[in-house]
Design a protein around this motif. Structure first.
Motif, short mmCIF file in Angstrom:
data_model
loop_
_atom_site.label_atom_id
_atom_site.label_comp_id
_atom_site.label_asym_id
_atom_site.label_seq_id
_atom_site.Cartn_x
_atom_site.Cartn_y
_atom_site.Cartn_z
N VAL A 89 0.84 -1.20 0.00
CA VAL A 89 0.00 0.00 0.00
C VAL A 89 0.87 1.25 0.00
O VAL A 89 0.64 2.20 -0.76
CB VAL A 89 -0.96 0.00 1.21
N LEU A 90 1.89 1.27 0.83
CA LEU A 90 2.80 2.42 0.91
C LEU A 90 3.49 2.66 -0.43
O LEU A 90 3.56 3.79 -0.91
CB LEU A 90 3.83 2.18 2.02
N ALA A 91 3.99 1.60 -1.05
CA ALA A 91 4.67 1.74 -2.35
C ALA A 91 3.73 2.29 -3.41
O ALA A 91 4.10 3.21 -4.16
CB ALA A 91 5.23 0.38 -2.78
N PHE A 95 4.89 6.25 -3.47
CA PHE A 95 6.13 6.23 -4.24
C PHE A 95 5.94 6.09 -5.75
O PHE A 95 6.65 6.73 -6.51
CB PHE A 95 7.05 5.12 -3.73
N GLU A 96 5.03 5.23 -6.16
CA GLU A 96 4.87 4.98 -7.59
C GLU A 96 4.55 6.27 -8.34
O GLU A 96 3.79 7.11 -7.86
CB GLU A 96 3.78 3.93 -7.85
N GLY A 97 5.15 6.41 -9.50
CA GLY A 97 4.93 7.58 -10.33
C GLY A 97 5.76 8.79 -9.92
O GLY A 97 5.64 9.85 -10.53
N ARG A 98 6.61 8.63 -8.92
CA ARG A 98 7.40 9.76 -8.42
C ARG A 98 8.90 9.49 -8.48
O ARG A 98 9.68 10.18 -7.83
CB ARG A 98 7.01 10.05 -6.96
N ARG A 99 9.33 8.52 -9.25
CA ARG A 99 10.75 8.14 -9.26
C ARG A 99 11.67 9.32 -9.56
O ARG A 99 12.64 9.53 -8.82
CB ARG A 99 10.99 6.98 -10.23
N PRO A 100 11.44 10.11 -10.62
CA PRO A 100 12.35 11.24 -10.88
C PRO A 100 12.41 12.24 -9.73
O PRO A 100 13.49 12.70 -9.34
CB PRO A 100 11.77 11.88 -12.14
N GLU A 101 11.26 12.56 -9.15
CA GLU A 101 11.22 13.49 -8.02
C GLU A 101 11.96 12.93 -6.82
O GLU A 101 12.71 13.64 -6.14
CB GLU A 101 9.75 13.76 -7.65
N LEU A 157 16.12 -0.39 1.76
CA LEU A 157 16.93 -1.07 0.75
C LEU A 157 16.21 -1.14 -0.59
O LEU A 157 16.81 -0.94 -1.65
CB LEU A 157 17.30 -2.48 1.21
N SER A 158 14.93 -1.40 -0.54
CA SER A 158 14.13 -1.50 -1.77
C SER A 158 14.05 -0.17 -2.48
O SER A 158 14.17 -0.10 -3.71
CB SER A 158 12.73 -2.02 -1.45
N ILE A 159 13.85 0.90 -1.73
CA ILE A 159 13.78 2.23 -2.34
C ILE A 159 15.10 2.57 -3.01
O ILE A 159 15.12 3.06 -4.15
CB ILE A 159 13.39 3.31 -1.30
N GLU A 160 16.20 2.31 -2.34
CA GLU A 160 17.52 2.59 -2.93
C GLU A 160 17.72 1.82 -4.23
O GLU A 160 18.16 2.38 -5.24
CB GLU A 160 18.64 2.28 -1.94
N GLU A 161 17.41 0.54 -4.22
CA GLU A 161 17.56 -0.27 -5.43
C GLU A 161 16.65 0.24 -6.54
O GLU A 161 17.06 0.34 -7.70
CB GLU A 161 17.24 -1.74 -5.13
N TRP A 162 15.42 0.57 -6.22
CA TRP A 162 14.45 1.06 -7.20
C TRP A 162 14.89 2.38 -7.79
O TRP A 162 14.82 2.59 -9.01
CB TRP A 162 13.09 1.18 -6.50
N LEU A 163 15.40 3.28 -6.95
CA LEU A 163 15.85 4.58 -7.46
C LEU A 163 17.13 4.45 -8.29
O LEU A 163 17.34 5.23 -9.21
CB LEU A 163 16.06 5.56 -6.31
#
Length: 187
Positions: A89-91, A95-101, A157-163
């Motif tokens: 739910v949090l992701a 977070f989704e749709g905001r990767r560049p920001e 860790l997941s956010i870092e890998e995703w970014l």
């Protein structure tokens, strides 16, 4: 009729982010932010306690969201399933749709020790909200603390890998892969 523009907070946030990108966080002043937004310094401080808060506007909202998700989950839901569902739910919602920001925000945070410290406090607040939620659900203190820290670590860790990645995977897919790695390591 409203006394102040209803989009004042967002205008200030956008102006601040633009200025931070152009001239750096430390070099940007609140009066510059308000001038860019076409608002007053008083309006800025009605929305934010300081310029760092612009980067952490969702800090309290995420902890409140975690608490609400844990309180609303049926009692029979196992802790790891609750964490997994909550991170999904949090992701999807934060977070989704905001990767560049979020990449730009991460780069900016990396330039300032105070911002780095605030980012770590944000992570700790999330772990604490999860720990408190599990305590409320009747889980013993050590287990609740461990679950809170595991959840915060998996998300970080997941956010870092995703970014760091340009692949099309969603953050939720990266979170699932991180959980799979954790399960494999724990046997």
């Amino acid at each position: 009729m409203s006394r102040w523009p209803s989009d004042g907070r967002e205008r200030l946030r956008q102006a601040a982010l633009e200025l931070f990108a152009e001239q750096g966080f430390a070099a940007t002043t609140v009066p510059e932010i308000t001038a860019r937004a076409g608002l007053t310094t008083r309006t800025f401080f009605r929305h934010f306690p300081d310029k760092r808060a612009v980067l952490f506007v969702d800090e309290d909202e995420i902890s409140e969201m975690v608490a609400r998700l844990m309180a609303e989950a049926p009692a029979a839901v196992e802790p790891m399933a609750l964490i997994r569902d909550g991170l999904r739910v949090l992701a999807e919602t934060r977070f989704e749709g905001r990767r560049p920001e979020l990449r730009a925000r991460r780069a900016l945070v990396a330039t300032d020790a105070g911002l780095q410290e605030r980012d770590l406090r944000k992570r700790a607040a999330m772990a604490e909200a999860i720990r408190t939620g599990f305590l409320t659900r009747g889980i013993d203190a050590s287990r609740a603390a461990l679950l809170g820290e595991v959840c915060a670590t998996v998300l970080s860790l997941s956010i870092e890998e995703w970014l760091d990645s340009d692949d099309p995977r969603t953050l939720d897919h990266v979170v699932q892969a991180t959980f799979d790695t954790l399960r494999a390591e724990l046997g």
